[in-house]
Scaffold this active site. Structure first.
Site, PDB file in Angstrom:
ATOM      1  CB  SER A   1      31.637  49.926  21.371  1.00 47.57           C
ATOM      2  OG  SER A   1      32.489  49.306  21.575  1.00 47.57           O
TER       3      SER A   1
ATOM      4  CE  LYS B   1      27.058  49.410  23.770  1.00 50.64           C
ATOM      5  NZ  LYS B   1      26.618  49.342  24.605  1.00 50.64           N
TER       6      LYS B   1
ATOM      7  CG  HIS C   1       5.341  51.708  40.632  1.00 45.30           C
ATOM      8  ND1 HIS C   1       5.771  51.972  41.778  1.00 45.30           N
ATOM      9  CD2 HIS C   1       4.701  52.349  40.444  1.00 45.30           C
ATOM     10  CE1 HIS C   1       5.332  52.252  42.495  1.00 45.30           C
ATOM     11  NE2 HIS C   1       3.958  52.482  41.578  1.00 45.30           N
TER      12      HIS C   1
ATOM     13  CD  GLU D   1      25.533  56.484  29.144  1.00 47.33           C
ATOM     14  OE1 GLU D   1      26.119  55.885  29.407  1.00 47.33           O
ATOM     15  OE2 GLU D   1      26.084  56.770  27.415  1.00 47.33           O
TER      16      GLU D   1
END
Ligand code: ARG
Length: 466
Positions: A287, A293, A166, A300
């Site tokens: 970024s 970043k 979980h 992804e």
């Protein structure tokens, strides 16, 4: 298409005799599959060469004609290989383009190539040949990623991290054990591609348009020549069926889902909240606006591209579901889905195989996250060893956890009096011996996370991927 020059020539339609008017250019463009099926050319040539041999054996071609056609096909193949092949307007697919060019090269005998053959069994054959090769290539890529997982696991053989259920910290596990879980998924993926290859290992050629070739073509000979295990038993099925493609896409979809889960895990681990891995600069992006970043775009995209592969499976199933027997032009859509999914899966496997070993695992962060309340099960197990039924042990340790949470302390800080009240027989000294290392060490069952067992699993994995 290779040629930038406007092609002057125009392919004559194979069905021109039946038609009084030419095909509308819009229809030609709409129905063409050349842009997609071009890549089938090596298989198409191979299939045609075998077909020529079959025609010679059946005395439908003389040996000299056979030789001429085979040589011509060789020349066509070289033109395609070296990008010198000139496609012309009206080449509606790779099969027609190759036959058109062959006839230009060898003359009217080229018109004999299609004897006893239809594009329906031809395209089914090309697809089987392509699938066979792609199953092998996919297996090699899956194995390479398995090896990368094993290498990284071996490199961090003692590292402990929290295992999650979980997405809540559950129990300490070895990082190697966690990585080997993905290796198991990939082992099953390899099994699925092997099954797909074995079930699809049938020769469609000789099925003709649907009823079977009208000439005594020796299909067993063709199967042997092309390395197929069997001859497709039913000619109608042979041209209408795309199960092998569906199975490939199903296997690809499942594999892509596995990679997506690994991608998601890397995304999580690379977050500041987890901080379990640091991405190498070469595998991260920044970024355009936020200077601080460092983004896990590769992981992804692996996650994102799984959607495309799943889509391809659904697209082909949807294409098939309403089709009456036998061939329908809808089937031409199979290749776009198949090739896109195969390419997508291949690129995902390749990049993960190089990125995984380049990740820096922050094993110190993992270790400190694996300590504390997630040793509660171990404390309950201790009480069980002292004779308490597990349900009672669970309840008592639950109370101790509640006390820890209220006090903002850990199990290790519990004093003798509190322990005596809730966990008779357990002293602070005993609790202090509950560590992540001790926790993993006692899970020696087959498949468990104990170092000795994980070493055994690693050795087995290394043997199997050799
Ligand atoms: N390009 C077609 C395909 O990929 C070839 C078969 C065409 N056959 C036909 N009967 N029109 O399926």
């Amino acid at each position: 298409m290779t040629s930038r020059r406007r092609p002057k020539a125009r392919a004559v339609k194979a069905w021109a005799g039946r038609f009084a008017a030419p095909t509308a250019p819009l229809v030609e463009a709409f129905t063409s599959s050349l842009a997609v099926d071009r890549r089938l050319w090596p298989h198409d040539v191979r299939g045609s060469v075998a077909h020529v041999r079959g025609l010679v054996r059946a005395r439908l071609l003389t040996a000299a004609e056979g030789k001429r056609l085979a040589r011509g096909l060789g020349r066509v193949a070289r033109e395609l290989e070296t990008d010198r092949f000139r496609f012309v307007a009206g080449d509606e697919d790779i099969h027609m383009a190759i036959e058109r060019r062959l006839t230009e090269l060898v003359g009217p005998v080229g018109g004999k190539l299609h004897t006893g053959r239809s594009r329906n069994d031809q395209v089914a054959l090309d697809l089987r040949l392509w699938l066979r090769a792609e199953c092998d290539a996919t297996d090699a890529r899956l194995r390479a990623l398995q090896r990368a997982l094993v290498v990284v696991a071996e490199r961090h053989a003692d590292a402990i991290l929290p295992g999650y259920t979980h997405l809540q910290r559950a129990q300490p596990v070895l990082l190697a054990h966690h990585l080997l879980a993905y290796r198991e998924m990939l082992a099953r993926d390899r099994g699925r591609f092997a099954d797909c290859r074995a079930r699809g290992d049938e020769l469609p050629l000789g099925a003709g348009a649907l009823a079977g070739a009208g000439f005594a073509i020796d299909r067993a000979f063709l199967a042997r020549a092309l390395g197929f295990a069997r001859v497709a038993a039913n000619s109608i099925d042979a041209v209408a069926d795309r199960d092998a493609a569906v199975e490939f896409l199903a296997a690809a979809a499942i594999a892509a889902v596995h990679l997506s889960r690994l991608g998601e895990e890397i995304v999580l681990w690379a977050s500041e909240e987890f901080g379990f891995v640091e991405l190498p600069d070469a595998f991260a992006t920044g970024s355009s606006m936020m200077p601080q970043k460092k983004n896990p775009d590769v992981a992804e995209l692996v996650r994102g591209k799984a959607g495309r592969v799943l889509g391809a499976l659904v697209a082909l199933l949807a294409t098939l579901k309403g089709l009456p027997l036998a061939y329908n032009r809808d089937l031409q859509e199979d290749k776009a889905a198949l090739f896109d999914a195969a390419d997508t899966l291949a690129r995902c496997l390749e990049i993960l195989t190089v990125m995984l070993p380049a990740l820096r695992f922050r094993t110190d962060r993992m270790a400190s996250a694996a300590d504390g309340l997630l040793l509660a099960t171990d404390l309950a197990d201790l009480l069980v060893e002292r004779g308490l039924p597990f349900r009672q042990a669970h309840e008592r340790v639950g109370r101790l956890v509640r006390i820890c949470l209220a006090r903002g302390t850990s199990l290790h800080d519990l004093d003798a009096a509190t322990l005596a009240q809730h966990a008779p027989g357990v002293t602070p000294a005993i609790v202090r011996r509950l560590t992540p290392g001790a926790s993993v060490a006692r899970r020696r069952v087959v498949g468990g996370t104990a170092p000795a067992e994980v070493r055994r699993q690693l050795a087995r994995a290394a043997r199997e991927e050799r």
